[in-house]
Design a protein around this motif. Structure first.
Motif, PDB file in Angstrom:
ATOM      1  N   GLY A   1     -56.585 -63.441 -33.332  1.00  0.00           N
ATOM      2  CA  GLY A   1     -57.356 -64.322 -32.426  1.00  0.00           C
ATOM      3  C   GLY A   1     -57.727 -63.079 -31.325  1.00  0.00           C
ATOM      4  N   PRO A   2     -57.705 -63.424 -29.978  1.00  0.00           N
ATOM      5  CA  PRO A   2     -58.344 -62.656 -28.907  1.00  0.00           C
ATOM      6  C   PRO A   2     -57.739 -61.174 -28.823  1.00  0.00           C
ATOM      7  CG  PRO A   2     -56.775 -64.038 -27.975  1.00  0.00           C
ATOM      8  CD  PRO A   2     -56.927 -64.381 -29.289  1.00  0.00           C
ATOM      9  N   VAL A   3     -56.540 -60.702 -29.231  1.00  0.00           N
ATOM     10  CA  VAL A   3     -55.985 -59.294 -29.262  1.00  0.00           C
ATOM     11  C   VAL A   3     -57.040 -58.573 -30.240  1.00  0.00           C
ATOM     12  CG1 VAL A   3     -54.033 -58.011 -30.091  1.00  0.00           C
ATOM     13  CG2 VAL A   3     -53.815 -60.364 -29.037  1.00  0.00           C
ATOM     14  N   SER A   4     -56.956 -58.793 -31.504  1.00  0.00           N
ATOM     15  CA  SER A   4     -57.857 -57.980 -32.250  1.00  0.00           C
ATOM     16  C   SER A   4     -59.312 -57.921 -31.807  1.00  0.00           C
ATOM     17  CB  SER A   4     -57.757 -58.629 -33.590  1.00  0.00           C
ATOM     18  OG  SER A   4     -57.939 -59.761 -33.807  1.00  0.00           O
ATOM     19  N   GLU A   5     -59.595 -59.059 -31.769  1.00  0.00           N
ATOM     20  CA  GLU A   5     -61.063 -59.555 -31.184  1.00  0.00           C
ATOM     21  C   GLU A   5     -61.413 -58.556 -29.901  1.00  0.00           C
ATOM     22  OE1 GLU A   5     -61.778 -63.406 -30.807  1.00  0.00           O
ATOM     23  OE2 GLU A   5     -61.653 -63.753 -32.834  1.00  0.00           O
ATOM     24  N   GLY A   6     -60.573 -58.585 -28.729  1.00  0.00           N
ATOM     25  CA  GLY A   6     -60.748 -57.797 -27.742  1.00  0.00           C
ATOM     26  C   GLY A   6     -60.691 -56.387 -27.977  1.00  0.00           C
ATOM     27  N   ALA A   7     -59.678 -55.877 -28.827  1.00  0.00           N
ATOM     28  CA  ALA A   7     -59.735 -54.649 -29.129  1.00  0.00           C
ATOM     29  C   ALA A   7     -60.785 -54.066 -29.729  1.00  0.00           C
ATOM     30  CB  ALA A   7     -58.491 -54.172 -30.034  1.00  0.00           C
ATOM     31  N   ALA A   8     -61.603 -54.835 -30.736  1.00  0.00           N
ATOM     32  CA  ALA A   8     -62.775 -54.557 -31.390  1.00  0.00           C
ATOM     33  C   ALA A   8     -63.773 -54.240 -30.674  1.00  0.00           C
ATOM     34  CB  ALA A   8     -63.179 -55.414 -32.632  1.00  0.00           C
ATOM     35  N   ALA A   9     -63.987 -55.301 -29.543  1.00  0.00           N
ATOM     36  CA  ALA A   9     -64.998 -55.258 -28.273  1.00  0.00           C
ATOM     37  C   ALA A   9     -65.017 -54.090 -27.737  1.00  0.00           C
ATOM     38  CB  ALA A   9     -65.019 -56.581 -27.750  1.00  0.00           C
ATOM     39  N   TRP A  10     -63.762 -53.539 -27.282  1.00  0.00           N
ATOM     40  CA  TRP A  10     -63.680 -52.383 -26.506  1.00  0.00           C
ATOM     41  C   TRP A  10     -63.909 -51.202 -27.269  1.00  0.00           C
ATOM     42  CZ3 TRP A  10     -63.606 -51.526 -21.356  1.00  0.00           C
ATOM     43  CH2 TRP A  10     -63.272 -52.711 -20.446  1.00  0.00           C
ATOM     44  N   ILE A  11     -63.182 -51.171 -28.519  1.00  0.00           N
ATOM     45  CA  ILE A  11     -63.539 -49.956 -29.207  1.00  0.00           C
ATOM     46  C   ILE A  11     -64.702 -49.751 -29.732  1.00  0.00           C
ATOM     47  CG2 ILE A  11     -62.437 -48.745 -31.016  1.00  0.00           C
ATOM     48  CD1 ILE A  11     -59.838 -50.090 -30.805  1.00  0.00           C
ATOM     49  N   ILE A  12     -65.380 -50.583 -30.323  1.00  0.00           N
ATOM     50  CA  ILE A  12     -66.603 -50.724 -31.097  1.00  0.00           C
ATOM     51  C   ILE A  12     -67.547 -50.646 -30.073  1.00  0.00           C
ATOM     52  CG2 ILE A  12     -67.894 -51.367 -32.912  1.00  0.00           C
ATOM     53  CD1 ILE A  12     -65.459 -52.234 -34.446  1.00  0.00           C
ATOM     54  N   GLY A  13     -67.650 -51.784 -29.202  1.00  0.00           N
ATOM     55  CA  GLY A  13     -68.726 -52.245 -28.576  1.00  0.00           C
ATOM     56  C   GLY A  13     -68.822 -50.994 -27.364  1.00  0.00           C
ATOM     57  N   MET A  14     -67.723 -50.901 -26.507  1.00  0.00           N
ATOM     58  CA  MET A  14     -67.741 -49.725 -25.435  1.00  0.00           C
ATOM     59  C   MET A  14     -68.006 -48.495 -25.984  1.00  0.00           C
ATOM     60  SD  MET A  14     -67.647 -51.679 -22.508  1.00  0.00           S
ATOM     61  CE  MET A  14     -67.358 -50.400 -21.400  1.00  0.00           C
ATOM     62  N   GLY A  15     -67.362 -48.291 -26.983  1.00  0.00           N
ATOM     63  CA  GLY A  15     -67.460 -46.683 -27.674  1.00  0.00           C
ATOM     64  C   GLY A  15     -68.866 -46.622 -28.118  1.00  0.00           C
ATOM     65  N   SER A  16     -69.496 -47.577 -28.505  1.00  0.00           N
ATOM     66  CA  SER A  16     -71.095 -47.570 -28.853  1.00  0.00           C
ATOM     67  C   SER A  16     -71.948 -47.245 -27.740  1.00  0.00           C
ATOM     68  CB  SER A  16     -71.529 -48.787 -29.707  1.00  0.00           C
ATOM     69  OG  SER A  16     -70.788 -48.708 -30.960  1.00  0.00           O
ATOM     70  N   LEU A  17     -71.705 -47.775 -26.600  1.00  0.00           N
ATOM     71  CA  LEU A  17     -72.482 -47.827 -25.360  1.00  0.00           C
ATOM     72  C   LEU A  17     -72.254 -46.602 -24.846  1.00  0.00           C
ATOM     73  CD1 LEU A  17     -71.816 -51.296 -23.594  1.00  0.00           C
ATOM     74  CD2 LEU A  17     -73.632 -50.210 -24.606  1.00  0.00           C
ATOM     75  N   VAL A  18     -71.047 -45.847 -24.817  1.00  0.00           N
ATOM     76  CA  VAL A  18     -70.699 -44.745 -24.388  1.00  0.00           C
ATOM     77  C   VAL A  18     -71.332 -43.437 -25.094  1.00  0.00           C
ATOM     78  CG1 VAL A  18     -68.753 -42.891 -24.016  1.00  0.00           C
ATOM     79  CG2 VAL A  18     -68.530 -45.039 -23.440  1.00  0.00           C
ATOM     80  N   ILE A  19     -71.530 -43.753 -26.461  1.00  0.00           N
ATOM     81  CA  ILE A  19     -72.095 -42.631 -27.279  1.00  0.00           C
ATOM     82  C   ILE A  19     -73.691 -42.661 -26.915  1.00  0.00           C
ATOM     83  CG2 ILE A  19     -72.584 -42.366 -29.689  1.00  0.00           C
ATOM     84  CD1 ILE A  19     -69.814 -43.037 -30.286  1.00  0.00           C
ATOM     85  N   ALA A  20     -74.229 -43.946 -26.940  1.00  0.00           N
ATOM     86  CA  ALA A  20     -75.484 -44.116 -26.622  1.00  0.00           C
ATOM     87  C   ALA A  20     -75.970 -43.655 -25.215  1.00  0.00           C
ATOM     88  CB  ALA A  20     -75.891 -45.589 -26.700  1.00  0.00           C
ATOM     89  N   THR A  21     -75.140 -43.710 -24.242  1.00  0.00           N
ATOM     90  CA  THR A  21     -75.442 -43.306 -22.976  1.00  0.00           C
ATOM     91  C   THR A  21     -75.378 -41.708 -23.021  1.00  0.00           C
ATOM     92  OG1 THR A  21     -74.353 -45.223 -21.778  1.00  0.00           O
ATOM     93  CG2 THR A  21     -74.591 -43.066 -20.717  1.00  0.00           C
ATOM     94  N   VAL A  22     -74.563 -41.000 -23.636  1.00  0.00           N
ATOM     95  CA  VAL A  22     -74.238 -39.553 -23.887  1.00  0.00           C
ATOM     96  C   VAL A  22     -75.677 -39.094 -24.516  1.00  0.00           C
ATOM     97  CG1 VAL A  22     -73.075 -37.597 -24.511  1.00  0.00           C
ATOM     98  CG2 VAL A  22     -71.752 -39.439 -23.472  1.00  0.00           C
ATOM     99  N   TRP A  23     -75.954 -39.900 -25.443  1.00  0.00           N
ATOM    100  CA  TRP A  23     -77.036 -39.250 -26.201  1.00  0.00           C
ATOM    101  C   TRP A  23     -78.471 -39.394 -25.505  1.00  0.00           C
ATOM    102  CZ3 TRP A  23     -81.870 -41.616 -27.868  1.00  0.00           C
ATOM    103  CH2 TRP A  23     -82.364 -40.915 -28.807  1.00  0.00           C
ATOM    104  N   ILE A  24     -78.640 -40.365 -24.639  1.00  0.00           N
ATOM    105  CA  ILE A  24     -79.670 -40.464 -23.928  1.00  0.00           C
ATOM    106  C   ILE A  24     -79.814 -39.459 -22.632  1.00  0.00           C
ATOM    107  CG2 ILE A  24     -80.743 -42.067 -22.086  1.00  0.00           C
ATOM    108  CD1 ILE A  24     -79.851 -44.465 -23.634  1.00  0.00           C
ATOM    109  N   GLY A  25     -78.485 -39.281 -22.279  1.00  0.00           N
ATOM    110  CA  GLY A  25     -78.538 -38.241 -21.045  1.00  0.00           C
ATOM    111  C   GLY A  25     -78.994 -36.861 -21.622  1.00  0.00           C
ATOM    112  N   THR A  26     -78.450 -36.635 -23.055  1.00  0.00           N
ATOM    113  CA  THR A  26     -78.618 -35.185 -23.531  1.00  0.00           C
ATOM    114  C   THR A  26     -80.415 -35.271 -23.938  1.00  0.00           C
ATOM    115  OG1 THR A  26     -78.281 -36.029 -25.732  1.00  0.00           O
ATOM    116  CG2 THR A  26     -76.544 -34.782 -24.412  1.00  0.00           C
ATOM    117  N   GLN A  27     -80.819 -36.173 -24.250  1.00  0.00           N
ATOM    118  CA  GLN A  27     -82.255 -36.192 -24.529  1.00  0.00           C
ATOM    119  C   GLN A  27     -83.181 -36.070 -23.098  1.00  0.00           C
ATOM    120  OE1 GLN A  27     -83.804 -36.333 -27.643  1.00  0.00           O
ATOM    121  NE2 GLN A  27     -81.609 -36.033 -28.253  1.00  0.00           N
ATOM    122  N   GLY A  28     -82.944 -36.746 -22.105  1.00  0.00           N
ATOM    123  CA  GLY A  28     -83.532 -36.511 -20.772  1.00  0.00           C
ATOM    124  C   GLY A  28     -83.482 -35.192 -20.234  1.00  0.00           C
ATOM    125  N   VAL A  29     -82.415 -34.360 -20.460  1.00  0.00           N
ATOM    126  CA  VAL A  29     -82.167 -33.163 -20.001  1.00  0.00           C
ATOM    127  C   VAL A  29     -82.986 -31.954 -20.710  1.00  0.00           C
ATOM    128  CG1 VAL A  29     -80.772 -31.003 -19.916  1.00  0.00           C
ATOM    129  CG2 VAL A  29     -79.618 -33.297 -19.306  1.00  0.00           C
TER     130      VAL A  29
END
Length: 311
Positions: free
Chosen positions: A279-307
């Motif tokens: 239920g929400p335990v595994s789904e929330g963990a997947a959302a935070w780890i995969i979803g937020m992790g992907s956003l963080v990686i994308a943000t860092v990549w965009i920042g490095t490309q701008g520099v």
């Protein structure tokens, strides 16, 4: 004519006689004169022999005893086989269980008065079949809860140990196969789902995936459990599970629950990967780890490309 030689007719014998004083002879009853009558009298005499009645009674009792021994149930043989099974279970119990549960299943107490091993008197054969058949017993080490692990004993040894524990006191017996076999009847599966959602989902999850309990305990996953162990768990209440006797949930309703659990294995996952069905335990963990992790990686990549672009 001489008076002494005068003849007369005798009414008794139907023969003539003389007046010389010879009496009329009586009718003969000799068998030589009447062979048929003599043979009948001979047989009648033998039938009325004083020992004839005794012989008939003895013959009847012999036949009756033979028929009884032929068709009577072998109670003595069954009792002997049961005693042998109990004795075999006792020997296994002394080797593998008596250290914690006592020589006679009376249980052992620690110096502080707590149970080192609970009493097994009155737990019945069903409890032994569940605990030993799922590998929870014997314990590998003391822990908050006995986990499921590979089975140590074979089926014959488990049956013998269950017979010994059952002999210590009355308790739940191993259920009939009729009620532990899952059915594919849609009505029965639907009824089992209602019982399961009412009595089981609070601990085992709506799909039988298990869940956490207080004090480090947990409700195990039962989505792949055999029907007989599901029934015995409801009947005996292992660990923190409450007891659902046949008076509370009838054998027919227990079979409905078993059928529902079996149906869950074949049910397709319409929402994609089930993530353990937690239920929400595994789904929330997947959302935070995969979803937020992907956003963080994308943000860092965009920042490095701008520099690099400004350089």
């Amino acid at each position: 004519m001489n008076r002494l030689s005068r003849r007369s007719w005798c009414r008794t014998t139907g023969t003539s006689s003389t007046w010389c004083g010879s009496p009329c002879s009586r009718p003969s009853t000799s068998s030589s004169n009447d062979p048929e009558r003599g043979s009948v009298r001979f047989l009648s005499t033998r039938r009325r022999h004083p020992l004839a009645g005794l012989v008939v009674v003895l013959l009847g009792l012999t036949v009756l005893g033979g028929l009884y021994s032929l068709f009577a149930p072998r109670a003595a043989d069954a009792r002997s086989a049961e005693d042998d099974l109990v004795e075999q279970g006792r020997q296994l119990f002394l080797v593998g269980c008596a250290t914690c549960h006592g020589l006679n299943g009376e249980g052992l107490l620690t110096e502080r008065g707590t149970n080192y091993g609970p009493s097994l008197i009155g737990v019945g054969a069903a409890a032994v079949d569940f605990q030993v058949g799922t590998g929870r017993m014997p314990l590998a080490q003391n822990s908050v809860q006995a986990p499921k692990k590979p089975v140590v004993y074979n089926d014959a040894e488990i049956e013998a140990m269950a017979a010994f524990v059952a002999s210590l006191g009355p308790g739940p017996s191993i259920p009939d196969e009729e009620y532990t076999t899952a059915s594919t009847d849609p009505e029965l599966v639907s009824l089992g789902g209602e019982f399961f959602r009412t009595n089981c989902t609070a601990c085992h999850n709506s799909v039988g995936a298990g869940g956490a309990l207080p004090s480090g305990r947990y409700a195990p996953a039962i989505d792949d459990a055999e029907g007989v162990y599901v029934y015995e768990a409801m009947l005996t209440g292992p660990q923190q599970m409450p007891v659902f006797s046949d008076d509370v949930i009838t054998p027919e309703d227990k079979q409905a629950i078993i059928s529902y659990i079996a149906a869950l294995r074949d049910e397709p996952e319409y929402g994609g990967h089930p993530l353990g069905g937690l239920g929400p335990v595994s789904e929330g963990a997947a959302a935070w780890i995969i979803g937020m992790g992907s956003l963080v990686i994308a943000t860092v990549w965009i920042g490095t490309q701008g520099v690099r672009t400004r350089k």
